[in-house]
Design an enzyme around this catalytic site. Structure first.
Site, PDB file in Angstrom:
ATOM      1  N   ARG A  84       0.838  -1.194   0.000  1.00  0.00           N
ATOM      2  CA  ARG A  84       0.000   0.000   0.000  1.00  0.00           C
ATOM      3  C   ARG A  84       0.876   1.249   0.000  1.00  0.00           C
ATOM      4  NH1 ARG A  84      -4.999   1.853   4.026  1.00  0.00           N
ATOM      5  NH2 ARG A  84      -5.335   3.852   2.979  1.00  0.00           N
ATOM      6  N   ARG A  95      -7.321   0.518  -2.800  1.00  0.00           N
ATOM      7  CA  ARG A  95      -6.147   0.172  -1.994  1.00  0.00           C
ATOM      8  C   ARG A  95      -5.924  -1.333  -1.983  1.00  0.00           C
ATOM      9  NH1 ARG A  95      -9.653   2.823   2.560  1.00  0.00           N
ATOM     10  NH2 ARG A  95     -10.413   3.666   0.614  1.00  0.00           N
ATOM     11  N   ASP A  98      -6.176  -2.339   3.634  1.00  0.00           N
ATOM     12  CA  ASP A  98      -6.495  -1.300   4.615  1.00  0.00           C
ATOM     13  C   ASP A  98      -6.793  -2.018   5.925  1.00  0.00           C
ATOM     14  OD1 ASP A  98      -7.047   1.245   5.628  1.00  0.00           O
ATOM     15  OD2 ASP A  98      -9.193   0.983   5.300  1.00  0.00           O
ATOM     16  N   ASP A 100      -7.718  -1.365   9.969  1.00  0.00           N
ATOM     17  CA  ASP A 100      -8.130  -0.399  10.984  1.00  0.00           C
ATOM     18  C   ASP A 100      -8.309  -1.085  12.331  1.00  0.00           C
ATOM     19  OD1 ASP A 100      -8.290   1.872   9.326  1.00  0.00           O
ATOM     20  OD2 ASP A 100     -10.263   1.252   8.591  1.00  0.00           O
TER      21      ASP A 100
END
Length: 374
Positions: A84, A95, A98, A100
């Protein structure tokens, strides 16, 4: 004792081989952050907040010793490792990966770089649906409601579809093994490795009590005179320690790791004892060996003789400084013969001659990965 924390992470990808991206992220999280306890199904979701390819989204449950700030930095490194590239462009975009942080135990954090719980998780079905699958009754620390209730209250109207594709969950050491015994020649690093594994995986540790043996310094000064009492005292102490410690169930420890296995008594006795002494010793050993719990995994750390001598000199035990190379080679030959003939042990031999797992974290992770993949 270090305390493990539970964190829930959201993973998404909409570029390249999406299944491969998720699996690589999972493997890197397992290697660099902690044990992965649960993985949700893979959900196909439309891009959220921009026009782009459909995403694959999942949530995972992870136990870790890292604090939230360290965890965030590690996750950013993992994203970079996968490929990324973050840009200064505002808004959402395609992307490769990702990741989180959604929840971190029951903590509430509002800082410049990190907000926990994730401030937008309650607005996103692509987060709440996989999270509810693996954490249905977990309480959102701000809303004070179960995740399943938060999902019911979510106003997101996106179409979320479960896929049939599956991810592989790396099995933590604490699930794979109940008891690991680490062996090696004098100075191979078995105690160091046992301590490191115990610290990382919260394992109960059983260490050989060599420092308490009054015959050991005497043996290195007069081997012929003190060999038999030394070996008998070691055998009795090892038998008592392993019998006592392996019989105790510790609610706060996942598994046991020791820096020796009782068969080392016989290996050293073969080298140090006269024939008549050895025959008597062997009778005692055979009686005790039947009663000892066998390890799920027996690890032998191989170090070449030159490295062994360097390690022995470095750790500075006075009574070890005159150990001859020929003595170390005899010990190794005894271990080699034992490994080749003992078919009832699950044995992993790791050559550590050219690595430094004590001072180099990558070398240590190499050993852990060898154990996990064995």
């Amino acid at each position: 004792m270090k305390i493990q924390k539970t964190t829930y992470l959201s993973l998404g990808t909409n570029q390249g081989n999406k299944l491969e991206n998720l699996q690589k992220a999972i493997n890197l999280i397992d290697n660099n952050i902690g044990s992965i306890i649960k993985i949700s199904s893979i959900y196909k979701t439309p891009s959220w907040g921009f026009n782009g390819n459909d995403f694959y989204n999942i949530c995972i449950k992870v136990t870790t010793y890292q604090n939230p700030e360290t965890l965030l930095n590690t996750l950013l490194s993992i994203e970079k490792n996968i490929g990324r590239v973050r840009t200064s462009k505002e808004g959402y975009e395609n992307r490769l990966i990702d990741i989180d942080i959604l929840l971190f135990d029951e903590e509430i954090i509002f800082s410049k770089n990190l907000m926990i719980p994730h401030p937008k998780m309650l607005q996103r079905k692509f987060v709440l649906i996989p999270l509810s699958e693996i954490a249905e009754t977990t309480i959102h620390p701000i809303e004070k409601k179960q995740i399943s209730i938060c999902l019911q209250n979510c106003l997101d109207s996106s179409e979320i579809a479960i896929t049939s594709e599956k991810l592989i969950r790396p099995i933590p050491l604490s699930e794979k093994y109940n008891y690991i015994a680490i062996e090696g020649n004098i100075g191979a690093g078995k105690t160091s490795l046992a301590n490191m594994i115990s610290n990382e995986f919260n394992a109960k540790i059983v260490l050989e009590r060599f420092a308490e043996n009054p015959f050991l310094p005497k043996f290195y000064k007069d081997k012929e005179r003190y060999a038999f009492p030394l070996e008998m005292s070691f055998l009795a102490d090892r038998y008592q320690q392993l019998t006592d410690d392996l019989a105790q169930f510790d609610l706060f420890k996942n598994f046991i790791v020791s820096d020796y296995y009782i068969f080392k008594s016989l290996i050293f006795a073969q080298v140090t004892l006269q024939q008549e002494e050895y025959l008597l010793y062997r009778k005692m050993f055979d009686l005790m060996y039947k009663e000892i719990t066998k390890p799920d995994l027996y690890i032998y750390l191989f170090q070449n003789t030159d490295r062994l001598l360097q390690n022995i000199k470095k750790r500075g035990r006075e009574y070890e400084q005159n150990i001859e190379p020929s003595y170390l080679k005899k010990i190794h030959s005894g271990y080699k013969n034992f490994i080749n003939t003992e078919k009832n042990l699950n044995t992993l031999v790791i050559d550590v001659s050219d690595i430094d797992f004590v001072n180099n974290h990558e070398d240590y992770k190499y050993i852990i990965n060898k154990i996990k993949c064995f």
